[in-house]
Scaffold this active site. Structure first.
Site, mmCIF file in Angstrom:
data_model
loop_
_atom_site.group_PDB
_atom_site.id
_atom_site.type_symbol
_atom_site.label_atom_id
_atom_site.label_comp_id
_atom_site.label_asym_id
_atom_site.label_seq_id
_atom_site.Cartn_x
_atom_site.Cartn_y
_atom_site.Cartn_z
ATOM 1 N N LYS A 55 48.493 26.711 36.779
ATOM 2 C CA LYS A 55 47.113 27.507 36.791
ATOM 3 C C LYS A 55 46.040 26.665 36.649
ATOM 4 O O LYS A 55 44.921 26.723 36.882
ATOM 5 C CB LYS A 55 47.606 28.637 36.321
ATOM 6 C CG LYS A 55 48.282 29.770 36.853
ATOM 7 C CD LYS A 55 48.731 30.839 35.977
ATOM 8 C CE LYS A 55 49.938 31.994 37.003
ATOM 9 N NZ LYS A 55 50.403 33.070 36.079
ATOM 10 N N GLN A 99 50.247 35.611 30.460
ATOM 11 C CA GLN A 99 51.511 35.171 31.028
ATOM 12 C C GLN A 99 52.664 36.158 30.695
ATOM 13 O O GLN A 99 52.939 36.069 29.454
ATOM 14 C CB GLN A 99 51.719 33.686 30.688
ATOM 15 C CG GLN A 99 52.892 32.890 31.660
ATOM 16 C CD GLN A 99 52.512 33.070 33.132
ATOM 17 O OE1 GLN A 99 51.545 32.983 33.661
ATOM 18 N NE2 GLN A 99 53.716 33.072 33.896
ATOM 19 N N ASP A 122 44.536 39.396 36.842
ATOM 20 C CA ASP A 122 45.980 39.841 37.540
ATOM 21 C C ASP A 122 46.064 40.983 38.309
ATOM 22 O O ASP A 122 47.160 41.224 38.783
ATOM 23 C CB ASP A 122 46.841 39.899 36.345
ATOM 24 C CG ASP A 122 47.723 38.624 36.239
ATOM 25 O OD1 ASP A 122 48.265 38.046 36.904
ATOM 26 O OD2 ASP A 122 48.051 38.248 34.872
HETATM 27 N N1 GUN Z 1 54.706 35.665 35.249
HETATM 28 C C1 GUN Z 1 55.222 35.375 36.425
HETATM 29 N N2 GUN Z 1 54.408 35.613 37.457
HETATM 30 C C2 GUN Z 1 53.255 36.314 36.799
HETATM 31 C C3 GUN Z 1 51.729 36.653 37.270
HETATM 32 O O1 GUN Z 1 51.604 36.364 38.347
HETATM 33 N N3 GUN Z 1 51.074 36.900 36.370
HETATM 34 C C4 GUN Z 1 51.441 37.045 34.906
HETATM 35 N N4 GUN Z 1 50.487 37.468 33.970
HETATM 36 N N5 GUN Z 1 52.482 36.475 34.453
HETATM 37 C C5 GUN Z 1 53.601 35.959 35.404
#
Ligand code: GUN
Length: 312
Positions: A55, A99, A122
């Site tokens: 990311k 995350q 998100d």
């Molecule tokens: N963990 C796995 N996929 C995601 C996601 O799309 N967003 C977040 N915040 N954590 C994750």
């Protein structure tokens, strides 16, 4: 002669979206606004570290400012709430991503609700869930938004189609169903208590599988000519499972021997042969998630400053 199914290439579609986002970032930056994303990564979970690195790297490629905050595994909910409050108040931060999963002692729900809805890239905050439900502009969860992008950019019709979503998670199944409904599909949501699941999934013109079980949707659950959207990412480690899902596939057997695992989605690959079009795993829906996060970060930067964005 049967025509081969069309492979919906998530990597190509994600590249298109990232190129569009990079252009928007350049325009904003020229106006003195540099979109910024803060990513909070707690502890040392290897899978989360890989996702977060990816990311942050993509932010750099598109010209988005990013900041990584890495509290130790022992962090408390109160300490995390204080971090989020600071990020909510910062003008150079447009998006905040926590995350997941978080350590068990941290109150995930409370934290996700502490993120300002306007910075909730998100799309997990109840306010954004409500906006999606009521058709108002807001930030939408990245994975289901990626599904809609794949369908639209591939020119596949959605309005009036029978869409069946298998799985009802807050992160994928429920928002995917709402987005398909907002696109005027006729939507059915199935789950573990659904009676005679194959009879329901066989009605689907668009079948979305988001259950988290390897190869769960088998060929007899699919209508020939359907579009199959596979959200699952499951790791197979047992050679017998690999043989079952990929009979005679020497390449995958070799990968298993070399790496100790291979990836399969929630749809049995044998079902793909029946489809008109399908998203492969890997390289399908998963490839879109980060592109949509970047899109959301720019969207948040614009929304917060009252700069017009398209409704998506
Ligand atoms: N963990 C796995 N996929 C995601 C996601 O799309 N967003 C977040 N915040 N954590 C994750």
């Amino acid at each position: 002669m049967k025509t081969l199914p069309h492979v919906l290439d998530g990597v190509v579609i994600a590249s298109e979206i990232k190129a569009e986002v990079a252009r928007e970032v350049a325009d904003l930056t020229a106006r003195g606004i540099r979109p910024g994303l803060a990513v909070i990564l707690v502890g040392e979970v290897p899978a989360s570290q890989i996702y977060v690195r990816s990311k942050v790297k993509t932010c750099g490629e598109l010209g988005i400012f990013s900041e990584m905050i890495t509290p130790p595994e022992s962090v408390t909910t109160d300490e995390m709430l204080a971090t989020v409050a600071k990020l909510n108040a910062r003008d150079d931060i447009d998006g905040i991503l926590i995350q997941l999963p978080l350590p068990k002692h941290v109150d995930t729900k409370r934290l996700l609700e502490a993120v300002s809805p306007d910075k909730d890239v998100d799309g997990f905050h109840p306010v954004n869930a409500g906006r999606l439900q009521s058709g108002q502009p807001g930030l939408q969860p990245c994975t289901p938004a990626g599904i809609i992008e794949i369908l639209k950019r591939s020119g596949l019709p959605v309005a009036g189609q029978n869409a069946v979503v298998v799985g009802r998670s807050d992160i994928v199944g429920k928002p995917a169903a709402l987005m398909l409904l907002n696109e005027s599909a006729t939507v059915t949501v199935c789950h573990s208590k659904t009676r005679d699941l194959p009879s329901v999934t066989r009605q689907a013109d668009i079948l979305v599988a988001a259950i988290g079980r390897p190869g769960y949707v088998s060929a007899n659950m699919v209508k020939p000519g359907a579009t199959l959207i596979d959200v699952g990412i499951n790791r197979l480690t047992d050679p017998a499972d690999v043989q079952r899902f990929f009979p005679g596939d020497a390449e995958r057997a070799a990968t298993l021997a070399k790496r100790g695992s291979i990836i399969v989605g929630d749809i049995d690959p044998a079902a793909f042969d029946l489809s008109a079009a399908y998203t492969p795993v890997p390289g399908g829906v998963g490839a879109l998630t980060i592109a949509m996060l970047m899109h959301n970060t720019v969207k948040a930067a614009k929304l917060r400053r009252g700069i017009g964005t398209e409704s998506r």
